[in-house]
Design a protein around this motif. Structure first.
Motif, PDB file in Angstrom:
ATOM      1  N   LEU A 120      -5.582  -8.041  26.281  1.00 27.55           N
ATOM      2  CA  LEU A 120      -6.467  -6.871  26.199  1.00 27.55           C
ATOM      3  C   LEU A 120      -6.045  -5.950  25.065  1.00 27.55           C
ATOM      4  O   LEU A 120      -6.893  -5.360  24.377  1.00 27.55           O
ATOM      5  N   VAL A 121      -4.739  -5.808  24.863  1.00 21.14           N
ATOM      6  CA  VAL A 121      -4.254  -4.989  23.746  1.00 21.14           C
ATOM      7  C   VAL A 121      -4.701  -5.595  22.420  1.00 21.14           C
ATOM      8  O   VAL A 121      -5.173  -4.889  21.519  1.00 21.14           O
ATOM      9  N   ARG A 122      -4.589  -6.914  22.300  1.00 17.00           N
ATOM     10  CA  ARG A 122      -5.008  -7.566  21.052  1.00 17.00           C
ATOM     11  C   ARG A 122      -6.515  -7.390  20.827  1.00 17.00           C
ATOM     12  O   ARG A 122      -6.975  -7.170  19.700  1.00 17.00           O
ATOM     13  N   GLU A 123      -7.274  -7.452  21.902  1.00 18.18           N
ATOM     14  CA  GLU A 123      -8.718  -7.236  21.786  1.00 18.18           C
ATOM     15  C   GLU A 123      -9.024  -5.805  21.350  1.00 18.18           C
ATOM     16  O   GLU A 123      -9.873  -5.576  20.480  1.00 18.18           O
ATOM     17  N   GLY A 126     -11.216   6.292  25.372  1.00 15.99           N
ATOM     18  CA  GLY A 126     -11.466   7.165  26.520  1.00 15.99           C
ATOM     19  C   GLY A 126     -10.311   8.076  26.854  1.00 15.99           C
ATOM     20  O   GLY A 126     -10.136   8.486  27.994  1.00 15.99           O
ATOM     21  N   LEU A 127      -9.474   8.409  25.863  1.00 19.90           N
ATOM     22  CA  LEU A 127      -8.294   9.233  26.092  1.00 19.90           C
ATOM     23  C   LEU A 127      -8.294  10.460  25.175  1.00 19.90           C
ATOM     24  O   LEU A 127      -7.247  10.954  24.781  1.00 19.90           O
ATOM     25  N   THR A 128      -9.478  10.962  24.853  1.00 25.29           N
ATOM     26  CA  THR A 128      -9.608  12.006  23.837  1.00 25.29           C
ATOM     27  C   THR A 128      -8.766  13.228  24.153  1.00 25.29           C
ATOM     28  O   THR A 128      -8.006  13.716  23.300  1.00 25.29           O
ATOM     29  N   ASP A 129      -8.859  13.761  25.347  1.00 26.41           N
ATOM     30  CA  ASP A 129      -8.161  15.001  25.679  1.00 26.41           C
ATOM     31  C   ASP A 129      -6.650  14.835  25.581  1.00 26.41           C
ATOM     32  O   ASP A 129      -5.938  15.679  25.028  1.00 26.41           O
ATOM     33  N   GLU A 130      -6.138  13.740  26.137  1.00 25.93           N
ATOM     34  CA  GLU A 130      -4.696  13.530  26.129  1.00 25.93           C
ATOM     35  C   GLU A 130      -4.149  13.292  24.735  1.00 25.93           C
ATOM     36  O   GLU A 130      -3.044  13.704  24.400  1.00 25.93           O
ATOM     37  N   ARG A 174      -5.215   0.263  27.417  1.00 30.18           N
ATOM     38  CA  ARG A 174      -5.729   1.386  26.624  1.00 30.18           C
ATOM     39  C   ARG A 174      -4.623   2.403  26.332  1.00 30.18           C
ATOM     40  O   ARG A 174      -4.536   2.944  25.229  1.00 30.18           O
ATOM     41  N   ARG A 175      -3.788   2.660  27.311  1.00 25.30           N
ATOM     42  CA  ARG A 175      -2.699   3.606  27.078  1.00 25.30           C
ATOM     43  C   ARG A 175      -1.678   3.027  26.089  1.00 25.30           C
ATOM     44  O   ARG A 175      -1.153   3.745  25.234  1.00 25.30           O
ATOM     45  N   VAL A 176      -1.416   1.745  26.197  1.00 25.85           N
ATOM     46  CA  VAL A 176      -0.516   1.085  25.245  1.00 25.85           C
ATOM     47  C   VAL A 176      -1.036   1.258  23.824  1.00 25.85           C
ATOM     48  O   VAL A 176      -0.293   1.621  22.902  1.00 25.85           O
ATOM     49  N   LEU A 177      -2.317   1.009  23.625  1.00 26.99           N
ATOM     50  CA  LEU A 177      -2.867   1.121  22.276  1.00 26.99           C
ATOM     51  C   LEU A 177      -2.861   2.570  21.790  1.00 26.99           C
ATOM     52  O   LEU A 177      -2.701   2.834  20.594  1.00 26.99           O
ATOM     53  N   PHE A 228       9.067   5.911  33.672  1.00 23.57           N
ATOM     54  CA  PHE A 228       7.852   6.334  34.364  1.00 23.57           C
ATOM     55  C   PHE A 228       7.037   7.313  33.517  1.00 23.57           C
ATOM     56  O   PHE A 228       5.817   7.402  33.649  1.00 23.57           O
ATOM     57  N   ARG A 229       7.721   8.080  32.653  1.00 26.78           N
ATOM     58  CA  ARG A 229       7.044   9.111  31.873  1.00 26.78           C
ATOM     59  C   ARG A 229       6.007   8.528  30.899  1.00 26.78           C
ATOM     60  O   ARG A 229       5.086   9.238  30.488  1.00 26.78           O
ATOM     61  N   THR A 230       6.171   7.293  30.512  1.00 25.41           N
ATOM     62  CA  THR A 230       5.239   6.700  29.558  1.00 25.41           C
ATOM     63  C   THR A 230       3.879   6.432  30.199  1.00 25.41           C
ATOM     64  O   THR A 230       2.877   6.285  29.490  1.00 25.41           O
ATOM     65  N   GLY A 231       3.836   6.364  31.522  1.00 25.03           N
ATOM     66  CA  GLY A 231       2.553   6.312  32.223  1.00 25.03           C
ATOM     67  C   GLY A 231       1.852   4.972  32.199  1.00 25.03           C
ATOM     68  O   GLY A 231       0.615   4.917  32.256  1.00 25.03           O
TER      69      GLY A 231
END
Length: 394
Positions: free
Chosen positions: A354-357, A373-377, A320-323, A307-310
């Motif tokens: 979507l990841v490949r794209e 869109g994940l700049t802060d994290e 997006r999180r995967v990439l 679960f921690r991987t989100g």
């Protein structure tokens, strides 16, 4: 110590899934799971995963009933069955060095490679489950010695696969004038996990892949930097796999509700039994950096902190999180699912494309983080791995 080894951002991220060869699914919860540990279900799942774009499957190693898994199939035989039922999928068989002579496993693996076109891999598990080891008659070593044993185990495997008249004199394993025929044309890739300092150093010296429990961006970047640095010190490059439990639904609210339902239906007695066992294992490390050292109850409902991987949300959010993890240095994502067969297929259809794209979109971008869109994290995590000698997408 150097900080890391270069990550090749041009390689596509690889995907693996946990094989449910043990009963009870991949969460310790009474929430209904449309998952089955039978051979037929698993063959069907492996074929679906292969068609959906998965590269690897990891077969769990369990022997005795425990922690929600009251029935289980042995990992090496089960892995071979899945390999023979597929054409492209690689299968990682988990093994404990204290249950095997490495020369015997090396011969089995060489035969498996011949039968399957070189698609077998091995996950060498140094172990934490003392009760199981003793119940099967194994000798239980203290924490650091188990990793020394594992390192010798890998040395013997590779020597048996590659060297004529192979002689080895270790503290735990020995050979004399050993020659195998046929040798495997493709050496099985060697994976390992473990969060302790002993595990990290061992990975840097001998393993092809280092598996990490689930974690956020900064936690993962710290491990990538440290273990990659140990590998660089040994003139090697190591690849990184990250565990994650994926819940992909049409809306983020729906996905998050699934996680809440899993946790609210947790089998409390079994989760607490698991927690007691892994706490004992964690105390055996010299520096308190063992697996599950800071895991809470929710984390342990999914065995490896998935679960921690989100990876919870819509297909777009999860992709997006995967990439983002790939940008940090993750080479492979090892996924668990609630309803394994159907969600493996859905992930392949809805997320992997979507990841490949996104991989194509960020190639060559000056600021791929903003694009996601994940700049802060991601800012602190990328700062941790952007060290001299480290290549990240620019």
């Amino acid at each position: 110590m150097s900080t890391s080894t270069p990550t090749d951002a041009t390689e596509p991220l690889r995907f693996a899934y946990w094989v449910p060869n043990v009963s009870g699914g991949l969460v310790v919860s009474t929430l209904p799971q449309r998952t089955d540990h039978s051979p037929a279900y698993n063959v069907d799942t492996a074929r679906a995963a292969e068609a959906a774009g998965f590269d690897y499957a990891l077969t769990q190693v369990r022997y005795g009933a425990s922690y929600g898994a009251d029935s289980q199939h042995e990992s090496t035989s089960f892995s071979l069955a899945l390999l023979l039922a597929t054409e492209r999928l690689k299968v990682i068989a988990a093994v404990h060095p204290y249950f095997w002579q490495p020369t015997v496993l090396a011969k089995w693996a060489a035969t498996a490679q011949e039968l399957t076109g070189g698609r077998l891999a091995l996950n060498v598990v140094s172990g934490w489950f003392k009760g199981e080891a003793l119940s099967l008659g194994a000798t239980w070593l203290e924490h650091g010695e188990r990793y020394r044993q594992s390192e010798e185990f890998i040395d013997v495997l590779r020597g048996a696969w590659t060297t004529d008249d192979f002689t080895y004199r270790g503290d735990y394993f020995r050979t004399r004038d050993l020659t195998f025929r046929p040798r495997p044309d493709v050496l099985p890739e060697v994976f390992q996990g473990g969060n302790s300092t002993d595990a990290r150093h061992m990975a840097g010296r001998v393993s092809d892949w280092y598996f990490m429990n689930g974690g956020g961006f900064e936690q993962v970047s710290e491990q990538v930097s440290e273990v990659g640095g140990y590998a660089a010190d040994n003139g090697r490059r190591i690849r990184f796999g990250l565990n994650g439990f994926a819940v992909v639904r049409d809306t983020e609210a729906e996905a998050r509700q699934v996680v809440e339902d899993i946790v609210s239906h947790a089998d409390v007695a079994k989760v607490e039994g698991f927690r007691d066992a892994v706490r004992q294992a964690g105390r055996s490390t010299g520096d308190g950096k063992g697996m599950w050292a800071d895991s809470d109850f929710k984390d342990l409902v999914q065995y490896n902190d998935g679960f921690r991987t989100g990876l919870v949300g819509t297909p777009e959010q999860v992709a997006r999180r995967v990439l983002a993890y790939k940008l940090i240095g993750v080479d492979l994502l090892l996924l668990g699912f609630l309803h394994v067969r159907e969600e493996v297929q859905a992930f392949g259809e809805r997320v992997i494309p979507l990841v490949r794209e996104l991989e194509r979109e960020v190639a060559g971008l000056a600021d791929p983080v903003s694009h996601l869109g994940l700049t802060d994290e991601l800012a602190h995590a990328l700062a941790a791995v952007r060290q001299p000698g480290v290549v990240v997408p620019a």
